[in-house]
Design a protein around this motif. Structure first.
Motif, mmCIF file in Angstrom:
data_model
loop_
_atom_site.group_PDB
_atom_site.id
_atom_site.type_symbol
_atom_site.label_atom_id
_atom_site.label_comp_id
_atom_site.label_asym_id
_atom_site.label_seq_id
_atom_site.Cartn_x
_atom_site.Cartn_y
_atom_site.Cartn_z
ATOM 1 N N ARG A 1 -55.435 -13.410 98.292
ATOM 2 C CA ARG A 1 -56.495 -13.110 99.243
ATOM 3 C C ARG A 1 -56.556 -11.607 99.541
ATOM 4 O O ARG A 1 -57.639 -11.020 99.590
ATOM 5 C CB ARG A 1 -56.259 -13.890 100.549
ATOM 6 C CG ARG A 1 -56.250 -15.391 100.379
ATOM 7 C CD ARG A 1 -57.640 -15.950 100.052
ATOM 8 N NE ARG A 1 -58.573 -15.620 101.116
ATOM 9 C CZ ARG A 1 -59.691 -14.933 100.941
ATOM 10 N NH1 ARG A 1 -60.025 -14.508 99.727
ATOM 11 N NH2 ARG A 1 -60.473 -14.665 101.949
ATOM 12 N N GLY B 1 -57.908 -17.503 94.808
ATOM 13 C CA GLY B 1 -58.079 -16.646 95.975
ATOM 14 C C GLY B 1 -59.516 -16.390 96.381
ATOM 15 O O GLY B 1 -59.758 -15.727 97.397
ATOM 16 N N ARG C 1 -62.982 -17.028 98.077
ATOM 17 C CA ARG C 1 -63.407 -17.853 99.213
ATOM 18 C C ARG C 1 -64.823 -17.549 99.686
ATOM 19 O O ARG C 1 -65.279 -18.154 100.653
ATOM 20 C CB ARG C 1 -62.459 -17.636 100.415
ATOM 21 C CG ARG C 1 -61.010 -17.990 100.188
ATOM 22 C CD ARG C 1 -60.798 -19.496 100.157
ATOM 23 N NE ARG C 1 -59.379 -19.812 100.139
ATOM 24 C CZ ARG C 1 -58.619 -19.818 99.050
ATOM 25 N NH1 ARG C 1 -59.160 -19.534 97.869
ATOM 26 N NH2 ARG C 1 -57.329 -20.113 99.114
#
Length: 382
Positions: free
Chosen positions: A45, A314, A316
């Motif tokens: 992230r 990762g 989103r």
């Protein structure tokens, strides 16, 4: 329902919060968790969120298109739905919901080998547009039969996952005693009773099982033997020699999923693969593993003319998708956000999540002044 959008949930974080309230903890933990201490999940992230883009505001600009051509088909958006195992455990009929939504919105849905829906069922509901993700069986008879079924169901693209040579050490799942179907421990029963909508939908749908693999599993096999069966029979290590017979047998586009380093990409090109997915399996296998966005930039700079390069892990948001495309990916895949969507909104969750991401991408491309997906690398801050 093609244009459905729920204004209460404009962001994936909103969907995640609602899904957590509707899915039993043991199932949500399976979706959400990484391995070991889950540092890798955070690293994925952090690294994709650190990518920066630069607008060009004073040049002529008449609008953007996010369509992408892959393997002779033009998709409506530069992202697809990544394979997620046990989706039906997290929300009943999730694979069918997402496969239908993907077909309706003209993006690829990738069915996992360990899905709770059979490959034949998903081929039907997706009207032949779904892709299939294969864990290469160590048993040759199973491999040949599974590939025969995939061909007979007319899946256009085969995605072979190579980054699961071992079962990931996932503390959340160990604590929860996760199995398929879930073990009826007191804790798990209480968690299910606390989620009445999930319990009701599951009762209607029937207990989730690995439908594609059921023909190969011993009847009445105890749930505590399932992991050993999977490890021995279905999910063995896949090296280059193991991929060669699959390349020989599969005549359509072949994608190798789970690569990070340059030498593996070179090997995939030499094998004759049509694409690679730069991925660390959502940080579910190696906690200290490198996140994919940085090696993606290196690989894309060297090999983008030789092979299609995709990325997952990762991602989103629309911003994350555009950042990956600007970093050199031809296309992207997301897993967790779509399961959040179905967990939050049920049958409407797939369409809503796709529409939200497409809206975000359009806004970002227009803000940048970028007309096409292929031009996005020009807007990367290096």
């Amino acid at each position: 329902m093609s244009n459905y959008f729920n204004h209460i949930y404009p962001d994936v974080a909103d969907l995640k919060k609602k899904a957590k309230q509707r899915i039993p903890r043991f199932a949500f933990d399976y979706l959400e968790g990484g391995c070991m201490q889950e540092h890798g999940v955070k690293r994925n992230r952090d690294d994709i969120n650190s990518v920066q883009l630069r607008s060009e505001l004073l040049k002529p600009f008449t609008g953007s298109s996010q369509t992408v051509e892959l393997f002779g088909h033009t998709y409506a958006a530069p992202f697809g739905i990544a394979p997620v195992g046990l989706q039906g455990l997290m929300w009943p009929k999730a694979p069918e919901i997402l496969a239908k939504a993907a077909a309706e919105k003209n993006i690829p849905y990738v069915l996992s080998t360990v899905s709770s829906s059979s490959l034949e069922r998903i081929a039907e509901v997706s009207e032949g547009h779904a892709w299939f993700q294969l864990y290469n069986p160590t048993d040759e008879k199973i491999r040949l039969d599974l590939l025969s079924r995939i061909k007979a169901a007319h899946y256009p693209v085969l995605v072979v996952t190579v980054d699961v040579p071992t079962f990931g050490y996932r503390p959340r799942d160990i604590r929860n005693g996760l199995a398929m179907p879930p073990k009826m421990t007191l804790s798990n029963i209480l968690q299910m009773l606390a989620r009445p909508r999930w319990l009701y939908e599951t009762a209607l749908a029937g207990k989730p099982e690995m439908e594609t693999l059921k023909p190969y599993m011993p009847k009445n096999m105890p749930t505590d033997e399932l992991a050993a069966f999977m490890n021995k029979t279905v999910m063995g290590r896949v090296d280059l020699e193991g991929l060669k017979p699959i390349r020989d047998l599969w005549q359509g586009p072949l994608i190798i999923k789970g690569l990070i380093n340059e030498s593996d990409v070179q090997a995939a090109i030499a094998l004759g693969a049509d694409g690679v997915v730069m991925s660390n399996h959502g940080a579910r296998q190696l906690d200290a593993g490198e996140s994919p966005v940085k090696p993606l930039q290196t690989v894309a700079a060297k090999y983008s003319k030789d092979i299609k390069i995709f990325m997952d892990s990762g991602l989103r948001s629309g911003t994350n998708i555009v950042s990956a495309l600007a970093s050199g990916a031809d296309f992207t895949f997301l897993g967790r956000p779509f399961v959040y969507g179905v967990g939050a909104l049920g049958d409407k969750g797939g369409i809503h999540t796709i529409n939200a991401l497409m809206m975000q991408i359009t806004q970002i491309m227009n803000q940048l002044g970028c007309a096409t997906v292929s031009e996005l690398p020009d807007f990367l801050v290096k």
